[in-house]
Design a protein around this motif. Structure first.
Motif, PDB file in Angstrom:
ATOM      1  N   MET A 164       0.693  -1.242  -0.066  1.00  0.00           N
ATOM      2  CA  MET A 164       0.069  -0.059  -0.025  1.00  0.00           C
ATOM      3  C   MET A 164       0.955   1.347  -0.034  1.00  0.00           C
ATOM      4  O   MET A 164       1.964   1.338   0.938  1.00  0.00           O
ATOM      5  CB  MET A 164      -0.786  -0.021   1.284  1.00  0.00           C
ATOM      6  N   ARG A 165       0.540   2.260  -0.831  1.00  0.00           N
ATOM      7  CA  ARG A 165       1.428   3.493  -1.109  1.00  0.00           C
ATOM      8  C   ARG A 165       1.028   4.208   0.160  1.00  0.00           C
ATOM      9  O   ARG A 165      -0.088   4.420   0.703  1.00  0.00           O
ATOM     10  CB  ARG A 165       0.776   4.053  -2.273  1.00  0.00           C
ATOM     11  N   THR A 166       2.150   4.833   0.722  1.00  0.00           N
ATOM     12  CA  THR A 166       2.198   5.677   1.940  1.00  0.00           C
ATOM     13  C   THR A 166       1.791   7.045   1.252  1.00  0.00           C
ATOM     14  O   THR A 166       2.139   7.352   0.371  1.00  0.00           O
ATOM     15  CB  THR A 166       3.616   5.933   2.551  1.00  0.00           C
ATOM     16  N   PRO A 167       0.574   7.639   2.203  1.00  0.00           N
ATOM     17  CA  PRO A 167       0.308   8.688   1.635  1.00  0.00           C
ATOM     18  C   PRO A 167       1.080   9.944   1.746  1.00  0.00           C
ATOM     19  O   PRO A 167       1.729  10.065   2.718  1.00  0.00           O
ATOM     20  CB  PRO A 167      -1.152   9.125   2.299  1.00  0.00           C
ATOM     21  N   VAL A 168       1.097  10.859   0.740  1.00  0.00           N
ATOM     22  CA  VAL A 168       1.770  12.311   0.957  1.00  0.00           C
ATOM     23  C   VAL A 168       1.066  13.528   0.496  1.00  0.00           C
ATOM     24  O   VAL A 168      -0.126  13.251   0.177  1.00  0.00           O
ATOM     25  CB  VAL A 168       3.035  12.054  -0.280  1.00  0.00           C
ATOM     26  N   LEU A 169       1.366  14.455   0.839  1.00  0.00           N
ATOM     27  CA  LEU A 169       0.762  15.685   0.623  1.00  0.00           C
ATOM     28  C   LEU A 169       1.089  16.337  -0.764  1.00  0.00           C
ATOM     29  O   LEU A 169       1.788  17.281  -1.152  1.00  0.00           O
ATOM     30  CB  LEU A 169       1.035  16.767   1.371  1.00  0.00           C
ATOM     31  N   GLU A 170       0.402  15.506  -1.905  1.00  0.00           N
ATOM     32  CA  GLU A 170       0.685  15.714  -3.268  1.00  0.00           C
ATOM     33  C   GLU A 170      -0.497  16.634  -3.975  1.00  0.00           C
ATOM     34  O   GLU A 170      -1.763  16.392  -3.515  1.00  0.00           O
ATOM     35  CB  GLU A 170       0.868  14.531  -4.046  1.00  0.00           C
ATOM     36  N   ASP A 171      -0.233  17.414  -4.682  1.00  0.00           N
ATOM     37  CA  ASP A 171      -1.318  18.387  -5.615  1.00  0.00           C
ATOM     38  C   ASP A 171      -1.474  17.873  -6.714  1.00  0.00           C
ATOM     39  O   ASP A 171      -0.991  16.813  -7.088  1.00  0.00           O
ATOM     40  CB  ASP A 171      -0.949  19.831  -5.447  1.00  0.00           C
TER      41      ASP A 171
END
Length: 332
Positions: free
Chosen positions: A1-8
């Motif tokens: 599972m991909r670790t969430p990041v603060l991507e726009d």
């Protein structure tokens, strides 16, 4: 599972979190707020120390934030600052921790902040002439600022960076003097174009001193060459002074925007996420936090807040509107 990041939506990932700890300030800089001050946030609306640390922890431990900068208002007026810094330094992975301040209280707190884990300090200082300092800040406190900067240097909170705004007809002839002083003291000076973030909404592009003007003024007395080190996502464009090693930075937020490389996100003192300094929309984390939301839910809300980030600040757009909140209520 991909670790969430603060991507726009444009692929930019926020790893630099600016946390405003208060909207209060003990100076009244003319380009920031009126002489009588502002209506401060009611105490119950401001995040508690525990709430600040919890949200910072979510950003660092769950969302990939690597740098945390505490701002204000003036963060040194926040009573719990030292404890907040210490608890932030205990997070894993440990983030880099910095502070943006007017330096008035640094003489008393620099050693404690360094012991708590603060890594470095950015200080706002627009002149080293006492009369002009009083004109700009409406306070006769230059000696206290200089004492605070010395204390920060002695405590190891370096490199100490100086942020300066030049105002036409006020301190625009002080640039070279300020640079010489900064080099002599071992501080890193950066000039910042005045931005449309004043509480009075008096900002005028025609009156703003541009990066080109700042460079032209400095080049009358110094030889400036672009620094070899890559700029990356840093807001300052660096120039070596007279062949180095000293440098001076120019932050041209208005005339040379660097939005495409932005890696910053902001948390206001009352728990609102701002995905851009000039955003007119905010995302409320405080309400969810106080409503019993889990860390996972708060992280998801934060991720969603980043999706509304625009490609650029749009200051040159005919439809640009200045944010409702002034800089003192947003955090630098």
């Amino acid at each position: 599972m991909r670790t969430p990041v603060l991507e726009d939506r444009y692929g930019r990932i926020a790893t630099d979190l600016r946390v405003s700890l208060t909207d209060r300030c003990n100076l009244r800089c003319s380009y920031c707020m009126p002489a009588e001050g502002l209506d401060w946030l009611p105490g119950e609306e401001v995040l508690t120390d525990d709430e600040v640390v919890r949200l910072v922890g979510i950003a660092v431990e769950r969302l990939g934030v690597r740098e945390v900068r505490f701002t204000g208002g003036e963060p040194l007026v926040r009573r719990g600052l030292v404890d907040i810094v210490a608890r932030t330094a205990a997070l894993r992975p440990r983030p880099e921790i910095s502070l943006t301040t007017n330096a008035l209280g640094l003489a008393r707190t620099a050693s404690a902040l360094a012991a708590a884990g603060l890594d470095r300090v950015n200080a706002s200082l627009d002149t080293i002439q006492a009369d002009t300092f009083e004109t700009i800040t409406r306070r006769d406190r230059l000696d206290d600022v200089l004492e605070g900067l010395q204390a920060a240097r002695e405590a190891g909170l370096g490199p100490v960076k100086i942020n300066a705004v030049l105002l036409r007809g006020v301190n625009d002839t002080h640039a070279a003097e300020l640079l010489r002083w900064s080099i002599r003291e071992g501080f890193h000076l950066r000039f910042i174009e005045q931005m449309p973030l004043d509480a009075q909404h008096d900002w005028s592009r025609a009156e703003m001193i541009t990066a080109d003007e700042i460079l032209a003024t400095l080049e009358r007395e110094f030889t400036l060459t672009p620094a070899a080190e890559p700029r990356g996502s840093a807001p300052a464009e660096l120039f070596e002074v007279d062949g180095g090693p000293a440098t001076v930075g120019i932050i041209a937020s208005v005339t040379r925007p660097f939005c495409g490389d932005c890696d910053r996100v902001r948390l206001t003192a009352d728990g609102q996420v701002r995905n851009c300094l000039f955003a007119r929309e905010e995302s409320d984390l405080r309400g969810a936090l106080r409503g019993g939301a889990s860390d996972e839910d708060l992280a998801e809300r934060w991720v969603a807040a980043m999706l509304g980030k625009r490609a650029g600040h749009g200051i040159d757009d005919a439809t640009f509107l200045q944010p409702t909140r002034p800089m003192s209520a947003i955090g630098g």
